[in-house]
Design a protein around this motif. Structure first.
Motif, PDB file in Angstrom:
ATOM      1  N   UNK A  47      -7.955  -3.858   6.909  1.00  0.00           N
ATOM      2  CA  UNK A  47      -6.723  -3.245   7.428  1.00  0.00           C
ATOM      3  C   UNK A  47      -5.808  -2.821   6.277  1.00  0.00           C
ATOM      4  N   UNK A  52     -11.422   4.129   3.289  1.00  0.00           N
ATOM      5  CA  UNK A  52     -12.352   3.857   4.376  1.00  0.00           C
ATOM      6  C   UNK A  52     -13.150   2.619   4.001  1.00  0.00           C
ATOM      7  N   UNK A  53     -12.812   1.463   4.576  1.00  0.00           N
ATOM      8  CA  UNK A  53     -13.512   0.224   4.181  1.00  0.00           C
ATOM      9  C   UNK A  53     -15.007   0.266   4.443  1.00  0.00           C
ATOM     10  N   UNK A  54     -15.448   1.106   5.396  1.00  0.00           N
ATOM     11  CA  UNK A  54     -16.891   1.173   5.684  1.00  0.00           C
ATOM     12  C   UNK A  54     -17.670   1.692   4.484  1.00  0.00           C
ATOM     13  N   UNK A  55     -17.016   2.490   3.628  1.00  0.00           N
ATOM     14  CA  UNK A  55     -17.702   2.978   2.431  1.00  0.00           C
ATOM     15  C   UNK A  55     -18.115   1.826   1.526  1.00  0.00           C
ATOM     16  N   UNK A  75      -7.191   0.373   4.865  1.00  0.00           N
ATOM     17  CA  UNK A  75      -6.921   1.533   5.726  1.00  0.00           C
ATOM     18  C   UNK A  75      -5.519   2.082   5.481  1.00  0.00           C
ATOM     19  N   UNK A  76      -4.585   1.189   5.227  1.00  0.00           N
ATOM     20  CA  UNK A  76      -3.214   1.649   4.993  1.00  0.00           C
ATOM     21  C   UNK A  76      -3.080   2.434   3.704  1.00  0.00           C
ATOM     22  N   UNK A  77      -4.027   2.205   2.790  1.00  0.00           N
ATOM     23  CA  UNK A  77      -4.012   2.966   1.536  1.00  0.00           C
ATOM     24  C   UNK A  77      -4.791   4.270   1.684  1.00  0.00           C
ATOM     25  N   UNK A  78      -5.186   4.594   2.906  1.00  0.00           N
ATOM     26  CA  UNK A  78      -6.032   5.761   3.194  1.00  0.00           C
ATOM     27  C   UNK A  78      -7.449   5.587   2.683  1.00  0.00           C
ATOM     28  N   UNK A 118      -3.171  -9.960   7.008  1.00  0.00           N
ATOM     29  CA  UNK A 118      -4.048  -9.033   7.708  1.00  0.00           C
ATOM     30  C   UNK A 118      -5.385  -8.926   6.978  1.00  0.00           C
ATOM     31  N   UNK A 119      -6.427  -8.597   7.720  1.00  0.00           N
ATOM     32  CA  UNK A 119      -7.738  -8.465   7.078  1.00  0.00           C
ATOM     33  C   UNK A 119      -7.701  -7.435   5.953  1.00  0.00           C
ATOM     34  N   UNK A 176       0.806  -1.229   0.000  1.00  0.00           N
ATOM     35  CA  UNK A 176       0.000   0.000   0.000  1.00  0.00           C
ATOM     36  C   UNK A 176       0.835   1.273   0.000  1.00  0.00           C
ATOM     37  N   UNK A 177       2.093   1.159   0.338  1.00  0.00           N
ATOM     38  CA  UNK A 177       2.891   2.384   0.466  1.00  0.00           C
ATOM     39  C   UNK A 177       3.428   2.890  -0.871  1.00  0.00           C
TER      40      UNK A 177
END
Lengths: 379, 410
Positions: free
Chosen positions: A130, A138-141, A133-136, A126-127, A80-81
């Motif tokens: 997660x 929002x998984x909730x979207x 999230x590291x890619x900035x 990792x899930x 992701x970085x």
């Protein structure tokens, strides 16, 4: 074959020929798979209607997903970085989260019983949330875009009890079967949701090449167990590239370990085997924004681009063929010609396994005319 | 600026005239292996009001920590950085050691020193600068140690080495000018609570080292005399020790969980409080709800600090990352906050010592009025444009070789 023209002239001629073919008479071998094209300049409000329109042009999502469990393989390649300059990964080499959310939303609206997002996150157990999230992101979207949305990192056993075996029709080019995370079998509809890019080893990465990420690195990766799959995933899939060793012995080995140990020979064949073993029911390829020159920022030189186009179809080879034409390439190109200068054509190899046609004459293109959607990846 | 930086005196510098090389520099302490053969140097140094010390016996008020040369670990004979378990280049840092020493010896100045380079080893100039920045960003002082080639070249006045020497002095001067930063407390989401001693010494200290690599911002809290205040404002605590915690430690940690925190511990924690918790399970842990918080009890006592650091990161969740670095595999960060809480400072160290080709981006949680970048390679701060994200901001970092401090004003 010796070329009697410059590379630029050849590319122009090839693209022209590709553009001309859809309007010629189609081959009379079976019904032509349909592929929809939509122009979509941004990931803003026009995205959802554009995708809805494409799905309608393909016959409607409801027909495909109502009451079904849908598995969507997205393309989150690399760590992701990595960024191309300062550009977020989704603007260059990751499937954009808004495209994912839009697809999930439309699946839900069309009555999908459950939607499961799948990816084999790079070198990690990792899930998936997660990883996002590291890619900035929002998984909730995405989780909130439809009822019953789930994530699974398919790089390892995940939430399953055991790996499932998917057989390759016709015995496959390299592998006659693959052992994969249960999610690729526990679904009624399988969707490949990819980014439209070139690829250093496979020429292009579209809905077919996206499926390379199906293979769990616990079995097919550098850190795979020798006899049994490793518990935790580590590293990439280097052994698929160089053939330096066989997968974990719990899985079936290569058909012929004497075949060339060259990544440009192996990867296109393995990828063709994968989509033959795990058929794609719906291929979606997005290039609202993308990158040219390679599959990720680690390929240099590469540059960010804004083709502003979406492509979708129910046959992955046909869909990728149309994508290649959009990119300014000839879908019938073979090794030695762009974009397959160094490698074999994954489309050709998948076609040989009966997955689908790559000749535009045998494909029905709907929506935006191809000539209006062309965005040449190579200038 | 009062000279207060330590220099390990190069054994090649026997001529008192070499003291001119440190004239008007930040060096205030010269460390000698012994006085033998250096008497004339020592005598002149004392006349110049420079403090002389034995390398093994630092002056009063100083705690000397034995560290390593920070940087990107290179495989011998190879140009590429070697990969660690994650496949990303392996970073060596003394940051955790400086911080642990400061916690254990409050009020003391922390010097960190590594073994001198071998006689045939050349330390590139950027590695000296990285060593200085790595220690200083975490509140310590790197004992500057020259290799033979550089010591001889400086004494001979080789222009490229003198130029490099000036750059190194500039880096030290930069951190001296910002000495107040070393008093800024860590901005943490996690506490590592341990005795950091005895049977738990290696594991817990390696956990500090490896947790820093995961970019989880943590505070170091010795279990001896643990008080609730030490955990205030944190989201999680990891208790890595193999032994059963004392009744006092146990009570403080349970209170922390009851108020909404997450406790990560091994089976030696003992009886598991609470009821099984809902949510995505971690394969290696049993999650229990206790009060408003959760306890994640490992099924087996962690025996690999790398795995525990990785598990901790997942259990805490990247949602609470304070800093994320993009194109940052060669970078490390350490996040602090000013005592009045109005400014946050993210120290970013480029352990490669080379700006490279790929510009880095930093995501920093929170909302801010302004952002600026301090660098030891340029005079004065540079304003940074902020790209607003949902829960934070992104700043596009100008390329720098060694150090960038992102200062944010709330």
């Amino acid at each position: 074959m010796r070329m009697n023209c410059t590379r630029r002239q050849w590319l122009a001629a090839a693209a022209g020929a590709a553009l001309a073919r859809p309007f010629a008479a189609r081959a009379a071998t079976g019904p032509a798979p349909r592929v929809a094209i939509a122009k979509c300049p941004t990931y803003g409000p026009e995205l959802l209607p554009a995708m809805q329109r494409m799905f309608d042009q393909l016959g409607g999502l409801e027909r495909l997903v109502k009451g079904k469990t849908v598995a969507i393989k997205v393309n989150l390649t690399g760590d992701t970085s990595y960024r191309l300059g300062h550009a977020p990964a989704e603007d260059t080499h990751y499937t954009h989260p808004r495209v994912i959310a839009a697809a999930v939303h439309l699946m839900g609206r069309a009555g999908a019983r459950r939607v499961r997002l799948l990816e084999s996150c790079w070198s990690s157990a990792e899930p998936l949330a997660e990883f996002m999230l590291q890619a900035n992101w929002e998984p909730r979207d995405i989780l909130g875009a439809a009822p019953r949305v789930e994530f699974e990192n398919t790089n390892y056993l995940g939430s399953g009890k055991k790996y499932v075996r998917l057989a390759t029709p016709k015995g496959g080019h390299i592998f006659r079967a693959f052992d994969v995370n249960h999610s690729y079998e526990d679904c009624d509809v399988f969707v490949s949701l990819a980014k439209m890019k070139e690829h250093a080893t496979a020429g292009v990465t579209l809905s077919i090449k996206n499926c390379f990420g199906i293979l769990p690195v616990t079995i097919y990766g550098d850190g795979a167990g020798i006899d049994e799959p490793s518990i935790e995933p580590h590293g990439g899939r280097g052994i698929m590239h160089d053939g330096s060793r066989q997968p974990a012995k719990s899985a079936l080995p290569e058909n012929d370990p004497k075949t060339p140990r060259e990544d440009t020979y192996r990867i296109p064949r393995i990828v063709a085997d994968v989509v033959a073993a795990r058929p794609v029911d719906l291929a979606i390829v997005e290039a609202v924004r993308s990158m040219a020159g390679g599959e990720g920022p680690w390929i240099k030189p590469s540059r960010a681009i804004s083709p502003g186009v979406l492509v979708a179809g129910t046959n992955c080879v046909a869909t990728d063929a149309v994508c290649m034409a959009v990119m300014g390439f000839d879908p019938l190109a073979v090794r030695g010609t762009a974009p397959f200068e160094r490698c074999d054509s994954t489309l050709q190899l998948a076609e040989e396994l009966g997955v689908g046609p790559r000749d535009l004459q045998r494909i029905e293109i709907v929506g935006t005319p191809l000539r209006e959607a062309v965005y040449r990846y190579r200038v | 600026m009062h000279p207060n930086w330590p220099l390990r005196w190069p054994e090649q510098w026997r001529d008192p005239g070499t003291l001119d090389l440190i004239k008007d520099t930040p060096f205030g302490f010269l460390l000698f292996p012994s006085a033998d053969g250096y008497q004339s140097v020592v005598d002149r140094a004392r006349r110049l009001d420079i403090t002389i010390c034995d390398i093994n016996h630092p002056p009063a008020g100083v705690e000397l920590a034995k560290g390593e040369w920070p940087g990107i670990r290179m495989a011998q004979g190879q140009g590429d950085a070697s990969g660690g378990p994650t496949g990303v280049p392996w970073i060596d840092s003394n940051g955790w050691l400086v911080r642990l020493t400061r916690v254990r010896k409050p009020g003391q100045t922390v010097w960190v020193a590594a073994d001198p380079p071998k006689s045939n080893q050349i330390v590139p100039l950027p590695q000296h600068q990285v060593a200085v920045a790595d220690a200083a960003a975490h509140g310590g002082c790197w004992v500057v140690t020259l290799d033979k080639d550089m010591a001889q070249g400086l004494a001979a006045g080789k222009p490229e080495l003198v130029n490099g020497w000036h750059k190194l002095m500039g880096a030290i001067g930069f951190f001296q000018a910002h000495r107040e930063w070393s008093a800024w407390p860590v901005d943490a989401v996690l506490a590592v609570v341990s005795s950091f001693a005895g049977n738990d010494e290696f594991f817990s200290q390696e956990l500090l080292n490896l947790t820093a690599r995961t970019n989880v911002s943590y505070s170091i809290v010795p279990s001896g005399g643990l008080r609730p205040e030490a955990l205030r404002g944190l989201r999680a605590v990891v208790y890595p020790d193999a032994g059963t915690p004392s009744a006092e430690v146990r009570q403080v940690l349970l209170d922390f969980v009851e108020r909404g925190g997450l406790l990560i511990a091994g089976p030696h924690w003992g009886e598991a409080q609470g009821a099984p918790a809902a949510g995505e399970p971690h394969p290696g842990y049993a999650l229990r709800q206790f009060g408003k918080g959760r306890i994640a009890l490992a099924h087996k006592q962690p025996d690999d600090p790398y795995e525990l650091a990785q598990d901790t990161q997942i259990l805490v969740s990247h949602r609470y990352d304070l800093v994320r670095l993009f194109n940052g595999s060669l970078l490390g960060s350490y996040c602090t906050v000013s005592p009045d809480g109005r400014r946050r400072l993210a120290h970013v160290i480029n352990y490669s010592g080379d700006a490279g080709d790929d510009p880095a981006t930093a995501y920093i949680a929170g909302r801010y009025r302004s952002a600026k970048l301090w660098s030891c390679e340029s005079a004065g701060p540079r304003r940074l444009d902020m790209v607003v994200q949902r829960d934070g901001i992104e700043v596009h970092l100008p390329q720098f070789d060694v150090y960038g401090g992102v200062e944010l004003e709330t």
